[in-house]
Write a protein that holds these residues in place. Structure first.
Motif, short mmCIF file in Angstrom:
data_model
loop_
_atom_site.label_atom_id
_atom_site.label_comp_id
_atom_site.label_asym_id
_atom_site.label_seq_id
_atom_site.Cartn_x
_atom_site.Cartn_y
_atom_site.Cartn_z
N GLU A 195 0.82 -1.21 0.00
CA GLU A 195 0.00 0.00 0.00
C GLU A 195 0.85 1.26 0.00
O GLU A 195 0.42 2.30 -0.49
CB GLU A 195 -0.95 0.00 1.19
CG GLU A 195 -2.01 -1.07 1.11
CD GLU A 195 -2.98 -1.04 2.27
OE1 GLU A 195 -2.87 -0.16 3.14
OE2 GLU A 195 -3.85 -1.93 2.31
N GLU A 196 2.05 1.18 0.54
CA GLU A 196 2.95 2.34 0.57
C GLU A 196 3.45 2.70 -0.83
O GLU A 196 3.69 3.86 -1.13
CB GLU A 196 4.14 2.07 1.48
CG GLU A 196 3.78 1.85 2.94
CD GLU A 196 3.21 3.11 3.58
OE1 GLU A 196 3.75 4.20 3.33
OE2 GLU A 196 2.24 2.98 4.34
N LYS A 197 3.62 1.69 -1.69
CA LYS A 197 4.08 1.93 -3.06
C LYS A 197 2.96 2.38 -3.99
O LYS A 197 3.21 3.10 -4.95
CB LYS A 197 4.67 0.64 -3.65
CG LYS A 197 6.06 0.32 -3.26
CD LYS A 197 6.48 -0.92 -4.05
CE LYS A 197 7.95 -1.15 -4.03
NZ LYS A 197 8.31 -2.35 -4.81
N CYS A 198 1.75 1.93 -3.73
CA CYS A 198 0.63 2.16 -4.64
C CYS A 198 0.38 3.66 -4.84
O CYS A 198 0.28 4.42 -3.88
CB CYS A 198 -0.64 1.50 -4.10
SG CYS A 198 -2.08 1.70 -5.19
N ILE A 199 0.28 4.06 -6.11
CA ILE A 199 0.01 5.46 -6.44
C ILE A 199 -1.41 5.66 -6.97
O ILE A 199 -1.77 6.74 -7.41
CB ILE A 199 1.04 6.00 -7.45
CG1 ILE A 199 1.00 5.20 -8.76
CG2 ILE A 199 2.43 6.02 -6.84
CD1 ILE A 199 1.81 5.80 -9.89
N GLY A 200 -2.21 4.59 -6.97
CA GLY A 200 -3.60 4.69 -7.40
C GLY A 200 -3.80 4.85 -8.89
O GLY A 200 -4.78 5.44 -9.34
N ALA A 201 -2.89 4.32 -9.69
CA ALA A 201 -2.98 4.44 -11.14
C ALA A 201 -4.18 3.69 -11.72
O ALA A 201 -4.72 4.07 -12.75
CB ALA A 201 -1.69 3.93 -11.81
N GLY A 202 -4.60 2.61 -11.06
CA GLY A 202 -5.79 1.88 -11.49
C GLY A 202 -5.57 0.84 -12.57
O GLY A 202 -6.53 0.23 -13.04
N GLN A 203 -4.33 0.62 -12.98
CA GLN A 203 -4.05 -0.38 -14.01
C GLN A 203 -4.49 -1.77 -13.57
O GLN A 203 -4.97 -2.56 -14.38
CB GLN A 203 -2.55 -0.39 -14.35
CG GLN A 203 -2.04 0.93 -14.89
CD GLN A 203 -2.71 1.33 -16.19
OE1 GLN A 203 -2.93 0.50 -17.07
NE2 GLN A 203 -3.03 2.59 -16.31
N CYS A 204 -4.35 -2.05 -12.28
CA CYS A 204 -4.73 -3.36 -11.76
C CYS A 204 -6.24 -3.60 -11.88
O CYS A 204 -6.68 -4.69 -12.25
CB CYS A 204 -4.30 -3.50 -10.30
SG CYS A 204 -4.90 -2.18 -9.23
N VAL A 205 -7.02 -2.59 -11.61
CA VAL A 205 -8.48 -2.71 -11.69
C VAL A 205 -8.91 -2.91 -13.13
O VAL A 205 -9.82 -3.70 -13.41
CB VAL A 205 -9.17 -1.48 -11.06
CG1 VAL A 205 -10.67 -1.58 -11.19
CG2 VAL A 205 -8.76 -1.32 -9.61
N MET A 206 -8.26 -2.22 -14.05
CA MET A 206 -8.60 -2.39 -15.46
C MET A 206 -8.21 -3.77 -15.96
O MET A 206 -8.92 -4.38 -16.75
CB MET A 206 -7.93 -1.31 -16.30
CG MET A 206 -8.56 0.05 -16.08
SD MET A 206 -7.99 1.30 -17.22
CE MET A 206 -6.39 1.67 -16.52
N ALA A 207 -7.08 -4.30 -15.48
CA ALA A 207 -6.61 -5.62 -15.93
C ALA A 207 -7.36 -6.77 -15.27
O ALA A 207 -7.57 -7.81 -15.89
CB ALA A 207 -5.11 -5.76 -15.64
N ALA A 208 -7.77 -6.59 -14.01
CA ALA A 208 -8.40 -7.68 -13.26
C ALA A 208 -9.48 -7.12 -12.32
O ALA A 208 -9.30 -7.11 -11.09
CB ALA A 208 -7.35 -8.45 -12.48
N PRO A 209 -10.60 -6.66 -12.86
CA PRO A 209 -11.62 -6.01 -12.03
C PRO A 209 -12.30 -6.93 -11.02
O PRO A 209 -12.88 -6.44 -10.05
CB PRO A 209 -12.62 -5.47 -13.04
CG PRO A 209 -12.42 -6.30 -14.26
CD PRO A 209 -10.97 -6.67 -14.26
#
Length: 65
Positions: free
Chosen positions: A7-21
């Motif tokens: 969670e400290e690294k995450c910048i909230g780009a959202g690529q993960c949600v688009m790839a695996a919702p």
């Protein structure tokens, strides 16, 4: 399969949600990644690996089968 997020690294780009919702979502307040399904089916596992590979800050780690 083990899915871990930093969670400290995450910048909230959202690529993960688009790839695996079905596997990932983002917190409303700050956009940080949330794991929805830590034991996805085969298709979800493939998508989770793609999400980890596409994370611009490598905040997602997927290990095991």
């Amino acid at each position: 399969m083990q899915i871990a997020v930093d969670e400290e690294k995450c910048i909230g780009a959202g690529q993960c949600v688009m790839a695996a919702p079905h596997v990932f979502d983002q917190r409303d307040e700050d956009g940080v990644v949330v794991v929805l399904d830590s034991s996805p089916d085969e298709g979800g596992q493939t998508a989770a690996r793609a999400a980890a590979a596409g994370c611009p800050v490598a905040a997602i780690t997927v290990t095991g089968d």
